[in-house]
Design a protein around this motif. Structure first.
Motif, PDB file in Angstrom:
ATOM      1  N   PRO A 138       0.840  -1.206   0.000  1.00 31.73           N
ATOM      2  CA  PRO A 138       0.000   0.000   0.000  1.00 31.73           C
ATOM      3  C   PRO A 138       0.873   1.253   0.000  1.00 31.73           C
ATOM      4  O   PRO A 138       1.995   1.243   0.513  1.00 31.73           O
ATOM      5  CB  PRO A 138      -0.783  -0.103   1.316  1.00 31.73           C
ATOM      6  N   ALA A 139       0.339   2.319  -0.589  1.00 33.47           N
ATOM      7  CA  ALA A 139       1.028   3.613  -0.608  1.00 33.47           C
ATOM      8  C   ALA A 139      -0.004   4.705  -0.331  1.00 33.47           C
ATOM      9  O   ALA A 139      -0.379   5.453  -1.219  1.00 33.47           O
ATOM     10  CB  ALA A 139       1.714   3.827  -1.948  1.00 33.47           C
ATOM     11  N   PRO A 140      -0.512   4.753   0.922  1.00 32.14           N
ATOM     12  CA  PRO A 140      -1.537   5.739   1.257  1.00 32.14           C
ATOM     13  C   PRO A 140      -1.018   7.159   1.090  1.00 32.14           C
ATOM     14  O   PRO A 140       0.194   7.380   1.193  1.00 32.14           O
ATOM     15  CB  PRO A 140      -1.846   5.452   2.733  1.00 32.14           C
ATOM     16  N   PRO A 141      -1.857   8.126   0.845  1.00 32.80           N
ATOM     17  CA  PRO A 141      -3.311   8.007   0.780  1.00 32.80           C
ATOM     18  C   PRO A 141      -3.830   7.591  -0.597  1.00 32.80           C
ATOM     19  O   PRO A 141      -4.942   7.112  -0.720  1.00 32.80           O
ATOM     20  CB  PRO A 141      -3.804   9.407   1.136  1.00 32.80           C
ATOM     21  N   PHE A 168      -2.994   5.140  -2.708  1.00 35.24           N
ATOM     22  CA  PHE A 168      -3.186   3.701  -2.879  1.00 35.24           C
ATOM     23  C   PHE A 168      -3.219   3.034  -1.508  1.00 35.24           C
ATOM     24  O   PHE A 168      -2.208   2.503  -1.045  1.00 35.24           O
ATOM     25  CB  PHE A 168      -2.062   3.112  -3.745  1.00 35.24           C
ATOM     26  N   PRO A 169      -4.382   3.067  -0.849  1.00 33.87           N
ATOM     27  CA  PRO A 169      -4.459   2.564   0.523  1.00 33.87           C
ATOM     28  C   PRO A 169      -4.351   1.036   0.629  1.00 33.87           C
ATOM     29  O   PRO A 169      -4.061   0.519   1.703  1.00 33.87           O
ATOM     30  CB  PRO A 169      -5.832   3.041   1.000  1.00 33.87           C
ATOM     31  N   LEU A 170      -4.561   0.316  -0.453  1.00 33.45           N
ATOM     32  CA  LEU A 170      -4.488  -1.148  -0.453  1.00 33.45           C
ATOM     33  C   LEU A 170      -3.293  -1.618  -1.264  1.00 33.45           C
ATOM     34  O   LEU A 170      -2.790  -0.901  -2.126  1.00 33.45           O
ATOM     35  CB  LEU A 170      -5.772  -1.740  -1.048  1.00 33.45           C
ATOM     36  N   SER A 171      -2.859  -2.837  -1.012  1.00 34.81           N
ATOM     37  CA  SER A 171      -1.792  -3.407  -1.824  1.00 34.81           C
ATOM     38  C   SER A 171      -2.302  -3.580  -3.252  1.00 34.81           C
ATOM     39  O   SER A 171      -3.510  -3.565  -3.512  1.00 34.81           O
ATOM     40  CB  SER A 171      -1.326  -4.740  -1.238  1.00 34.81           C
ATOM     41  N   GLY A 172      -1.377  -3.740  -4.182  1.00 33.36           N
ATOM     42  CA  GLY A 172      -1.764  -3.833  -5.585  1.00 33.36           C
ATOM     43  C   GLY A 172      -1.002  -4.915  -6.312  1.00 33.36           C
ATOM     44  O   GLY A 172      -0.082  -5.531  -5.775  1.00 33.36           O
ATOM     45  N   HIS A 173      -1.422  -5.149  -7.536  1.00 33.14           N
ATOM     46  CA  HIS A 173      -0.727  -6.087  -8.420  1.00 33.14           C
ATOM     47  C   HIS A 173      -0.106  -5.322  -9.569  1.00 33.14           C
ATOM     48  O   HIS A 173      -0.711  -4.391 -10.111  1.00 33.14           O
ATOM     49  CB  HIS A 173      -1.717  -7.096  -9.023  1.00 33.14           C
ATOM     50  N   LEU A 174       1.082  -5.753  -9.951  1.00 32.91           N
ATOM     51  CA  LEU A 174       1.745  -5.272 -11.154  1.00 32.91           C
ATOM     52  C   LEU A 174       1.786  -6.448 -12.131  1.00 32.91           C
ATOM     53  O   LEU A 174       2.394  -7.473 -11.844  1.00 32.91           O
ATOM     54  CB  LEU A 174       3.168  -4.796 -10.860  1.00 32.91           C
ATOM     55  N   HIS A 175       1.094  -6.292 -13.253  1.00 29.52           N
ATOM     56  CA  HIS A 175       1.128  -7.266 -14.342  1.00 29.52           C
ATOM     57  C   HIS A 175       1.929  -6.637 -15.465  1.00 29.52           C
ATOM     58  O   HIS A 175       1.865  -5.430 -15.682  1.00 29.52           O
ATOM     59  CB  HIS A 175      -0.291  -7.565 -14.846  1.00 29.52           C
ATOM     60  N   VAL A 176       2.659  -7.463 -16.214  1.00 27.43           N
ATOM     61  CA  VAL A 176       3.522  -6.950 -17.275  1.00 27.43           C
ATOM     62  C   VAL A 176       3.333  -7.774 -18.546  1.00 27.43           C
ATOM     63  O   VAL A 176       3.179  -8.991 -18.495  1.00 27.43           O
ATOM     64  CB  VAL A 176       5.008  -7.017 -16.826  1.00 27.43           C
ATOM     65  N   ARG A 177       3.355  -7.054 -19.659  1.00 31.24           N
ATOM     66  CA  ARG A 177       3.395  -7.723 -20.970  1.00 31.24           C
ATOM     67  C   ARG A 177       4.560  -7.112 -21.736  1.00 31.24           C
ATOM     68  O   ARG A 177       4.704  -5.896 -21.813  1.00 31.24           O
ATOM     69  CB  ARG A 177       2.090  -7.525 -21.722  1.00 31.24           C
ATOM     70  N   ARG A 178       5.366  -7.975 -22.281  1.00 36.83           N
ATOM     71  CA  ARG A 178       6.546  -7.542 -23.026  1.00 36.83           C
ATOM     72  C   ARG A 178       6.227  -7.518 -24.522  1.00 36.83           C
ATOM     73  O   ARG A 178       5.353  -8.247 -24.999  1.00 36.83           O
ATOM     74  CB  ARG A 178       7.707  -8.475 -22.757  1.00 36.83           C
ATOM     75  N   ALA A 179       6.966  -6.692 -25.248  1.00 33.80           N
ATOM     76  CA  ALA A 179       6.785  -6.575 -26.698  1.00 33.80           C
ATOM     77  C   ALA A 179       7.058  -7.925 -27.350  1.00 33.80           C
ATOM     78  O   ALA A 179       7.922  -8.679 -26.898  1.00 33.80           O
ATOM     79  CB  ALA A 179       7.729  -5.518 -27.257  1.00 33.80           C
ATOM     80  N   PRO A 180       6.339  -8.207 -28.433  1.00 34.15           N
ATOM     81  CA  PRO A 180       6.616  -9.448 -29.140  1.00 34.15           C
ATOM     82  C   PRO A 180       8.046  -9.437 -29.701  1.00 34.15           C
ATOM     83  O   PRO A 180       8.556  -8.385 -30.083  1.00 34.15           O
ATOM     84  CB  PRO A 180       5.586  -9.476 -30.276  1.00 34.15           C
ATOM     85  N   ALA A 181       8.641 -10.604 -29.723  1.00 35.46           N
ATOM     86  CA  ALA A 181      10.038 -10.701 -30.207  1.00 35.46           C
ATOM     87  C   ALA A 181      10.104 -10.554 -31.702  1.00 35.46           C
ATOM     88  O   ALA A 181       9.241 -10.806 -32.453  1.00 35.46           O
ATOM     89  CB  ALA A 181      10.645 -12.029 -29.779  1.00 35.46           C
TER      90      ALA A 181
END
Length: 184
Positions: free
Chosen positions: A166-169, A171-184
């Motif tokens: 969390p990063a209040p105020p 982002f008071p809750l924890s979060g997810h970081l999803h990543v997509r990389r460029a096609p090769a």
């Protein structure tokens, strides 16, 4: 420079085609209806309540397109023109290796595959348009309790990379970081 960009997601047997294009003033009534949804209001950092909020939303998106820092798309059912969501590419550095994507779906369109199809269209456009300028990674962030966004990320090929504290105020809750990389 990009203000005339139009993206499409083809129709499937059971789902209508989607049209993604920059926001317009004519979208404000539908935008306000979408933001009347309490779920959307809870998840968005940019609530649209009144007419002036809607006009500011559209104007901010127009300005950000011109600056090349944020590319917001109204997501419409192509055949009917009905607003079903929003998809955005946030590009803080024109030549940086990473950018962020985001989206929301109007309440009446949830469960119809709008978010994954719109996200795929924006993802393909981002890598095609900015890959030559060094873009090789797209980040998708959401609150940890937003299971629907986690499903959209997985369906769209965005791998869970980290759980963020969390990063209040803001982002008071924890979060997810999803990543997509460029096609090769």
């Amino acid at each position: 420079m990009f203000s005339s960009v139009t993206l499409r997601s083809a129709a499937t047997e059971d789902r209508p085609a989607l049209l993604l294009r920059p926001w317009r003033e004519a979208d404000v009534p539908a935008l306000r209806r979408a933001h009347a949804d309490p779920v959307l209001r809870r998840r968005t950092a940019y609530p649209v309540v009144g007419e002036s909020d809607g006009l500011m939303f559209v104007e901010d998106h127009r300005r950000d397109w011109e600056l090349g820092t944020r590319f917001g798309f109204a997501v419409l059912e192509e055949e009917t023109g009905r607003l079903v969501g929003c998809a955005v590419l946030k590009r803080p550095s024109a030549a940086g290796p990473a950018a962020e994507v985001g989206y929301w779906t109007a309440a009446h369109a949830r469960g119809l595959g709008v978010a994954p199809r719109a996200l795929e269209a924006v993802t393909a456009w981002a890598f095609e348009t900015f890959g030559g300028a060094g873009l090789d990674r797209l980040d998708l962030l959401h609150q940890e309790d937003n299971e629907a966004s986690c499903r959209v990320a997985a369906k769209s090929g965005y791998a869970l990379e980290a759980v963020l504290p969390p990063a209040p105020p803001e982002f008071p809750l924890s979060g997810h970081l999803h990543v997509r990389r460029a096609p090769a």
